[in-house]
Design an enzyme around this catalytic site. Structure first.
Site, mmCIF file in Angstrom:
data_model
loop_
_atom_site.group_PDB
_atom_site.id
_atom_site.type_symbol
_atom_site.label_atom_id
_atom_site.label_comp_id
_atom_site.label_asym_id
_atom_site.label_seq_id
_atom_site.Cartn_x
_atom_site.Cartn_y
_atom_site.Cartn_z
ATOM 1 N N HIS A 179 0.805 -1.217 0.000
ATOM 2 C CA HIS A 179 0.000 0.000 0.000
ATOM 3 C C HIS A 179 0.840 1.269 0.000
ATOM 4 C CE1 HIS A 179 -4.328 -1.397 0.723
ATOM 5 N NE2 HIS A 179 -3.628 -2.407 0.251
ATOM 6 N N SER A 188 -0.353 -1.206 -6.120
ATOM 7 C CA SER A 188 -0.156 -2.356 -7.007
ATOM 8 C C SER A 188 0.609 -1.960 -8.263
ATOM 9 C CB SER A 188 -1.509 -2.908 -7.440
ATOM 10 O OG SER A 188 -2.169 -3.511 -6.360
ATOM 11 N N LYS A 223 -14.518 -7.697 -8.236
ATOM 12 C CA LYS A 223 -13.722 -8.582 -9.092
ATOM 13 C C LYS A 223 -13.068 -9.680 -8.253
ATOM 14 C CE LYS A 223 -10.364 -8.340 -12.838
ATOM 15 N NZ LYS A 223 -9.503 -7.486 -13.650
ATOM 16 N N ASP A 224 -12.555 -9.313 -7.075
ATOM 17 C CA ASP A 224 -11.948 -10.315 -6.199
ATOM 18 C C ASP A 224 -12.993 -11.298 -5.682
ATOM 19 O OD1 ASP A 224 -9.483 -9.256 -6.566
ATOM 20 O OD2 ASP A 224 -9.311 -8.300 -4.604
ATOM 21 N N GLU A 252 4.410 -33.955 -1.142
ATOM 22 C CA GLU A 252 3.221 -33.421 -1.787
ATOM 23 C C GLU A 252 3.633 -32.718 -3.071
ATOM 24 O OE1 GLU A 252 0.515 -34.822 -0.690
ATOM 25 O OE2 GLU A 252 -0.534 -33.128 0.195
#
Lengths: 254, 424, 184
Positions: free
Chosen positions: B213, B217, B241-242, B285
């Site tokens: 922040h 971004s 959107k998220d 894994e």
């Protein structure tokens, strides 16, 4: 395109991981149609009852089923009374009593299935060194699951192929890794007498007990799939609504 | 972006004393975000939500789990059979591990493609690498808890890596074990740490977001926001959107939970741990396989340094080298969109990671197409992995001629055809 | 927070309405989903199937002599099983209702007058009253006595003196035959 690529990554990685353990020798079991397959699969109740009979009359003399209690048989479709009756046929050790001694009593619905041997050492001693595995989650614990279990039970050969060295006391099995299995062929034609009159062929008994063991591995499978259909339908609707809302909100920008 | 005035008297009273509402408004509502983020930018917030779901299901599972070698396996099965919705929470948690890594790996590759690690976001990136390391440690220790065969032997193999450390290796290993082999003390401490580490990840995520922040971004063009015309408020554009992205993730995740719950799991882990019998083929894994391949690729001593030690160092180095990436990459341009050659190397690197994963999943002495030993492929893959960082990144920055970078985000958006919402 | 981007003059009222409707509908569905997703977490903490399966206890009464008590565990709590003497029964039945803190006929507390079966947890603050073993204090009413804060119970397990507000509760039970009961 790139999105496809990402998906391919995941698939490739998982396929790679799935293919990893197949190195040990043993034929690949044939895929069969099981009633529990698929999104709406359920356990065939009649087969489960027959499979329980095969387990109790044949397998249980060597193999424990530690994670299953008689009360779980409610899921097979037995009533509380029937479960009580089945349990009462077995003796379990309890105690200590007020004199400090262990005693045996008829099993109750809350008891787990009986253990054929007191401990692993005794089990090995009684089976020429081999330890019969617990069968509670056996189908989950083997590559190929139910298909493997059925193939193994029906995959015995009386004679090992020419030139194959067999060790003393071992049996030849097409599907067992390494082909030499310490368990002699457990099922023989008419080895049990089915209560519902079904002919007890080796194939029939193998299929029935395989279904029973699948159930033992996950008694809640039907609930899982039923809930899953509801949850996925709900999520698809919600996600479609979110997509529409996203389009609407972003439409302002252009 | 003025601080809003609050009308609700309670909100006003609180905000005057502790400005949580103003803070949230500033960081989540008004927060200016580049208007051109594509769907690859969803994966950061998705990872955050997966973390929260993992912590919630994990805390609940711990209410019925028993970290003792005699009870661990049975207690997990009891959760599956007798505890109300125990099977659901366990399958969500178990598959959640895989989902977490899928989401985070996409997030990392997005950063690599668009140069998100470059000035001034170096610390943001470094925090991300720490999060990845903590996730791997957490996932590894979580995998041990059901005390199946793979749990036990994974714990044995991975902790034994530290025996490669010169002089004090064996001491470190028995310190990790709390005994002479993986046993009850090991299981106990793994449970303790598996419970603790997610909260440390949570704290790291907070720092990660803090750093994010500050400079906001990055974006697919890799150029800075120059003014309000380049940005849109986070809410409602990116919240919706998220959330839509979360819906898609949940569909995929829940599909595995309800219809293929053991897809990612090795069948061997349904066999209770047995310290005397090693499974025929031990694999980690899927998300750790590329690193496992790097570990096994080193089969030769270099000078006086034993192969085992180099393998361990190489494995850790393969992750730690990411810490230096902001300085290894000498390019002035961030986004691969304008770096035609880097773009190709990016995909080579991506495929290299897939190949390493595939190698890690298979026995090293197996043959590819009956001719090439997998070991050789693994060694080439490992070599490229490191060359990509120490050679390709620095050289490309000097040799490559980037394409013209647009003037500004808004200029690029206007220049493009009316784009479909949210697409690249 | 009227932002320039949200107040797009191009958006018609109709479009705004549709968006608001979609927003409310989606939020509602999402909120319902979130609420439903909480249920597995809540139910997870309820007694599990193996615990519920042990919710009943069968007790063999045959070894208990007249005037003897045993304590059995039912659902994690002590249950007092007392084979009362004729004298105790008589006393219990003769008590006038007016003397009781929580009036209850003795006949309403037993299925068979011989057998008094009750949960042995003091209704005050959850201590276990004394009086099960011979030699323990039985209180002023010859029943049970809670040592924590001095509650006295009579031969029917009713509170007679002290801070406890209620009689000792009777668990659900049934006689399977003359000498076996199933509690729960």
């Amino acid at each position: 395109m790139r999105r496809l690529f990402a998906l391919a990554t995941v698939l490739a990685l998982s396929v790679a991981s799935a293919g990893a353990a197949s190195a040990a020798v043993g034929l690949k079991p044939e895929a069969r149609d099981w009633s529990f397959d698929g999104v709406t699969g359920t356990y065939d109740r009649n087969a489960l009852r027959r499979g329980l009979q095969v387990y109790l009359e044949v397998c249980a003399s060597c193999h424990s089923l530690n994670l299953v209690a008689y009360r779980h048989l409610g899921g097979v479709g037995f009533s509380a009374e029937e479960i009580k009756a089945i349990a009462a046929e077995f003796e379990v050790e309890d105690g200590p009593n007020e004199e400090g001694e262990m005693f045996t009593r008829p099993a109750r619905a809350t008891d787990p299935f009986p253990q054929p041997f007191a401990n692993d050492q005794e089990a090995r001693a009684a089976n020429s060194g081999a330890l019969p595995p617990d069968l509670s989650v056996i189908n989950k614990a083997r590559k190929g699951g139910a298909n493997y279990m059925y193939a193994l039970l029906t995959g015995y050969r009386e004679e090992a192929p020419q030139g194959f060295e067999m060790m003393e006391g071992m049996s030849y099995n097409d599907y067992f890794p390494g082909h030499q299995i310490a368990m002699p062929p457990p099922l023989v034609e008419d080895g049990v007498e089915y209560a519902d009159g079904t002919k007890a062929s080796v194939e029939q008994m193998s299929a029935d007990v395989t279904i029973f063991l699948e159930w033992a591995g996950e008694p809640g499978m039907e609930d899982r799939k039923r809930l899953g259909i509801k949850v996925l339908l709900f999520l698809l609707v919600l996600t479609a609504m979110l997509f529409a809302l996203k389009r609407k909100i972003w439409a302002d920008l252009h | 972006m003025a601080t809003p005035t609050w009308n609700n008297p309670i909100v006003k009273w609180i905000d005057y004393r502790l400005p949580v509402f103003s803070f949230m408004h500033h960081e989540l509502v008004d927060y200016p975000t580049p208007r051109n983020l594509n769907y690859w930018w969803n994966f950061g917030s998705l990872a955050g939500i997966v973390l929260v779901i993992m912590i919630a299901t994990g805390i609940w599972l711990a209410m019925h789990y028993m970290p003792h070698v005699d009870y661990a396996f049975d207690s997990v099965e009891r959760i599956m059979r007798d505890v109300n919705y125990g099977w659901l929470l366990r399958y969500v948690h178990m598959n959640g591990g895989s989902m977490f890594f899928i989401v985070v790996y996409i997030h990392v590759f997005r950063g690599l493609y668009y140069g998100s690690y470059k000035n001034p976001r170096e610390i943001l990136w470094i925090m991300g690498v720490f999060i990845l390391l903590a996730m791997m440690a957490t996932a590894f220790m979580g995998y041990v808890l059901p005390w199946g065969q793979m749990s036990f032997w994974a714990a044995t193999v991975i902790t034994s890596l530290f025996s490669a450390v010169p002089l004090v290796g064996d001491a470190i290993v028995s310190w990790l074990w709390g005994g002479f082999a993986v046993d009850n003390p090991t299981l106990n401490r793994f449970f303790s740490l598996h419970y603790l580490l997610p909260f440390i990840i949570f704290a790291l995520v907070f720092v990660h977001l803090w750093a994010l922040h500050v400079h906001k971004s990055s974006n697919p063009l890799g150029i800075d926001m120059k003014g309000p015309q380049d940005s849109i408020p986070f809410h409602p554009y990116y919240t919706i959107k998220d959330t839509f992205g979360l819906g898609v993730l949940m569909v995929i995740w829940m599909f595995f939970v309800f219809f293929a719950p053991n897809f990612f799991l090795e069948p061997d882990n349904y066999i209770e741990a047995n310290p005397l019998v090693t499974p025929a083929h031990i694999v980690p894994e899927w998300y750790l396989m590329p690193f496992y391949a790097i570990l096994r690729a080193i089969t030769f001593d270099i000078w006086f340094i034993p192969a085992k030690l180099i393998g361990v160092v190489a494995m850790f180095a393969s992750i730690l080298i990411l810490l230096f990436l902001p300085w290894l990459d000498t390019s002035k341009v961030r986004s691969a969109k304008f770096r035609p050659i880097y773009k190709q190397f990016f995909w080579i690197f991506f495929v290299d990671c897939l190949i390493l994963g595939w190698i890690g999943a298979n026995p090293p002495d197996a043959l590819f197409m009956d001719t090439v030993p997998l070991l050789i492929i693994g060694q080439i893959g490992t070599a490229y992995y490191f060359l990509h960082f120490v050679l390709v990144f620095p050289l490309l920055g000097w040799l490559e001629r980037p394409r013209m970078v647009p003037e500004s985000i808004s200029a690029a958006v206007v220049a493009a055809e009316p784009p479909a919402p949210g697409s690249v | 927070m009227a932002d320039s981007t949200t107040a797009d003059p191009g958006a018609t009222d109709d479009g705004e309405d549709r968006r608001d409707f979609l927003l409310i509908a989606t939020s509602t569905v999402g909120a319902v989903g979130t609420a439903l997703a909480c249920w597995p977490f809540i139910d997870f903490m309820n007694p599990s199937a193996d615990v519920l399966a042990l919710s009943t206890t069968e007790v063999d009464l045959s070894p208990i002599e007249v005037g003897q008590s045993i304590t059995v565990v039912w659902q994690g709590k002590p249950v007092f099983v007392r084979r009362r003497t004729a004298e105790e029964i008589e006393i219990a039945q003769a008590v006038p209702m007016g003397d009781l803190i929580e009036p209850e006929e003795d006949g309403a507390r037993v299925q068979k007058a011989d057998w008094l079966i009750m949960i042995g947890v003091c209704t005050h603050l959850g201590c276990i009253p004394l009086g099960q073993r011979s030699g323990e204090p039985k209180g002023e009413f010859d029943g049970w006595f809670c040592p924590c804060h001095g509650s006295h119970y009579d031969t029917s397990g009713r509170i007679r003196k002290g801070p406890a507000p209620n009689n000792l509760p009777i668990p659900p039970y049934e006689f399977l035959d003359d000498t076996t009961i199933k509690i729960g």
